[in-house]
Design a protein around this motif. Structure first.
Motif, PDB file in Angstrom:
ATOM      1  N   LYS A  95       0.855  -1.186   0.000  1.00  0.00           N
ATOM      2  CA  LYS A  95       0.000   0.000   0.000  1.00  0.00           C
ATOM      3  C   LYS A  95       0.891   1.235   0.000  1.00  0.00           C
ATOM      4  O   LYS A  95       2.087   1.161   0.312  1.00  0.00           O
ATOM      5  CB  LYS A  95      -0.890   0.003   1.240  1.00  0.00           C
ATOM      6  N   LEU A  96       0.304   2.378  -0.349  1.00  0.00           N
ATOM      7  CA  LEU A  96       1.040   3.629  -0.297  1.00  0.00           C
ATOM      8  C   LEU A  96       1.580   3.839   1.111  1.00  0.00           C
ATOM      9  O   LEU A  96       0.875   3.631   2.096  1.00  0.00           O
ATOM     10  CB  LEU A  96       0.133   4.805  -0.668  1.00  0.00           C
ATOM     11  N   HIS A  97       2.850   4.227   1.203  1.00  0.00           N
ATOM     12  CA  HIS A  97       3.472   4.460   2.502  1.00  0.00           C
ATOM     13  C   HIS A  97       4.691   5.342   2.322  1.00  0.00           C
ATOM     14  O   HIS A  97       5.204   5.507   1.224  1.00  0.00           O
ATOM     15  CB  HIS A  97       3.876   3.139   3.165  1.00  0.00           C
ATOM     16  N   LEU A  98       5.163   5.908   3.424  1.00  0.00           N
ATOM     17  CA  LEU A  98       6.404   6.666   3.452  1.00  0.00           C
ATOM     18  C   LEU A  98       7.442   5.788   4.126  1.00  0.00           C
ATOM     19  O   LEU A  98       7.227   5.301   5.233  1.00  0.00           O
ATOM     20  CB  LEU A  98       6.223   7.965   4.252  1.00  0.00           C
ATOM     21  N   PHE A 139      -0.114  15.701   7.575  1.00  0.00           N
ATOM     22  CA  PHE A 139      -0.936  14.919   6.660  1.00  0.00           C
ATOM     23  C   PHE A 139      -0.869  13.437   7.011  1.00  0.00           C
ATOM     24  O   PHE A 139      -1.891  12.757   7.104  1.00  0.00           O
ATOM     25  CB  PHE A 139      -0.510  15.138   5.202  1.00  0.00           C
ATOM     26  N   LEU A 140       0.345  12.919   7.199  1.00  0.00           N
ATOM     27  CA  LEU A 140       0.500  11.498   7.502  1.00  0.00           C
ATOM     28  C   LEU A 140      -0.133  11.124   8.842  1.00  0.00           C
ATOM     29  O   LEU A 140      -0.684  10.038   8.987  1.00  0.00           O
ATOM     30  CB  LEU A 140       1.980  11.104   7.493  1.00  0.00           C
ATOM     31  N   ALA A 141      -0.062  12.032   9.814  1.00  0.00           N
ATOM     32  CA  ALA A 141      -0.672  11.761  11.120  1.00  0.00           C
ATOM     33  C   ALA A 141      -2.201  11.743  11.027  1.00  0.00           C
ATOM     34  O   ALA A 141      -2.857  10.926  11.677  1.00  0.00           O
ATOM     35  CB  ALA A 141      -0.217  12.803  12.140  1.00  0.00           C
ATOM     36  N   LYS A 142      -2.774  12.608  10.195  1.00  0.00           N
ATOM     37  CA  LYS A 142      -4.231  12.719  10.083  1.00  0.00           C
ATOM     38  C   LYS A 142      -4.832  11.810   9.014  1.00  0.00           C
ATOM     39  O   LYS A 142      -5.996  11.426   9.117  1.00  0.00           O
ATOM     40  CB  LYS A 142      -4.628  14.170   9.769  1.00  0.00           C
ATOM     41  N   PRO A 145      -2.002   6.957   4.517  1.00  0.00           N
ATOM     42  CA  PRO A 145      -2.388   6.361   3.231  1.00  0.00           C
ATOM     43  C   PRO A 145      -2.502   4.837   3.260  1.00  0.00           C
ATOM     44  O   PRO A 145      -2.969   4.243   2.295  1.00  0.00           O
ATOM     45  CB  PRO A 145      -1.269   6.808   2.282  1.00  0.00           C
ATOM     46  N   MET A 146      -2.122   4.217   4.369  1.00  0.00           N
ATOM     47  CA  MET A 146      -2.305   2.766   4.494  1.00  0.00           C
ATOM     48  C   MET A 146      -3.781   2.435   4.711  1.00  0.00           C
ATOM     49  O   MET A 146      -4.200   1.294   4.536  1.00  0.00           O
ATOM     50  CB  MET A 146      -1.475   2.215   5.659  1.00  0.00           C
ATOM     51  N   PHE A 147      -4.561   3.448   5.094  1.00  0.00           N
ATOM     52  CA  PHE A 147      -5.992   3.274   5.298  1.00  0.00           C
ATOM     53  C   PHE A 147      -6.747   3.917   4.128  1.00  0.00           C
ATOM     54  O   PHE A 147      -6.250   4.824   3.458  1.00  0.00           O
ATOM     55  CB  PHE A 147      -6.433   3.880   6.638  1.00  0.00           C
ATOM     56  N   GLN A 148      -7.947   3.466   3.892  1.00  0.00           N
ATOM     57  CA  GLN A 148      -8.708   3.855   2.707  1.00  0.00           C
ATOM     58  C   GLN A 148      -8.917   5.363   2.577  1.00  0.00           C
ATOM     59  O   GLN A 148      -8.772   5.911   1.494  1.00  0.00           O
ATOM     60  CB  GLN A 148     -10.065   3.122   2.686  1.00  0.00           C
ATOM     61  N   GLU A 152      -7.618   7.489  -0.556  1.00  0.00           N
ATOM     62  CA  GLU A 152      -8.535   8.229  -1.429  1.00  0.00           C
ATOM     63  C   GLU A 152      -8.103   9.682  -1.602  1.00  0.00           C
ATOM     64  O   GLU A 152      -8.207  10.233  -2.698  1.00  0.00           O
ATOM     65  CB  GLU A 152      -9.967   8.167  -0.884  1.00  0.00           C
ATOM     66  N   LEU A 153      -7.630  10.309  -0.525  1.00  0.00           N
ATOM     67  CA  LEU A 153      -7.154  11.690  -0.634  1.00  0.00           C
ATOM     68  C   LEU A 153      -5.972  11.797  -1.595  1.00  0.00           C
ATOM     69  O   LEU A 153      -5.805  12.805  -2.284  1.00  0.00           O
ATOM     70  CB  LEU A 153      -6.741  12.228   0.738  1.00  0.00           C
TER      71      LEU A 153
END
Length: 184
Positions: A95-98, A139-142, A145-148, A152-153
């Motif tokens: 999944k998308l991740h940093l 952004f990552l805290a709120k 991107p591992m969650f839907q 989507e954002l």
């Protein structure tokens, strides 16, 4: 599998040279990856064809890092250092991740030829964060991107790399920074 947008033209993100010129590769990769604004993609792919061989490929990656470090020092008076150098065999979709790293960093990923069919998509979470009035860390805290919802954002900020092919040796450089970019 859903496809990402093509936010950047192939000429801006894909490089294929008739001869291995580490200086030209480094300049291309540095200009697209080590960005200070959103005028460049923050990533690129260098296609080396399928005849270079594993040892020469790994040496080219080391030489490329050294040349990019020279460019970085000339432009910023700061050092560009290795955090890690490792090999792994990616068999599953992620999944998308940093990836972890300092606030200012980039990833250099080497892909060797494989029979496994695959695609590569990159999401510009720094630009998404900027457009939402957030820092990348906020952004990552709120919106992980591992969650839907976070995924989507990021959908409008996602680019499928059009020149990625599992049949060639390829180097992908990705801006992995969480430092904010200020657009003046």
């Amino acid at each position: 599998m859903e496809r990402g947008n093509n936010l950047w033209s192939p000429e801006l993100v894909c490089l294929q040279l008739p001869a291995l010129d580490v200086h030209a590769i480094a300049r291309f990769a540095y200009d697209r990856t080590c960005r200070t604004d959103f005028e460049s993609p923050g990533f690129c792919l260098v296609d080396l064809g399928n005849v270079i061989g594993s040892n020469a490929f790994r040496q080219l990656m080391v030489d490329l890092k050294c040349e990019m470090a020279n460019i970085h020092e000339q432009q910023t008076n700061q050092s560009l250092i290795y955090i890690s150098a490792t090999r792994f065999d990616q068999q599953q979709t992620t999944k998308l991740h940093l990836d972890g790293g300092p606030d200012e960093c980039f990833l250099m990923l080497g892909y060797e030829p494989s029979d496994i069919q695959s695609e590569l998509e990159i999401a510009d979470y720094a630009k998404c964060a900027f457009d939402l009035g957030l820092t990348p860390k906020e952004f990552l805290a709120k919106h992980n991107p591992m969650f839907q919802t976070g995924h989507e954002l990021l959908r409008p900020y996602t680019t499928r790399i059009p020149c990625f092919t599992p049949s060639n040796f390829q180097i992908v450089c990705i801006n992995n920074s969480s430092a904010p970019i200020s657009q003046n």
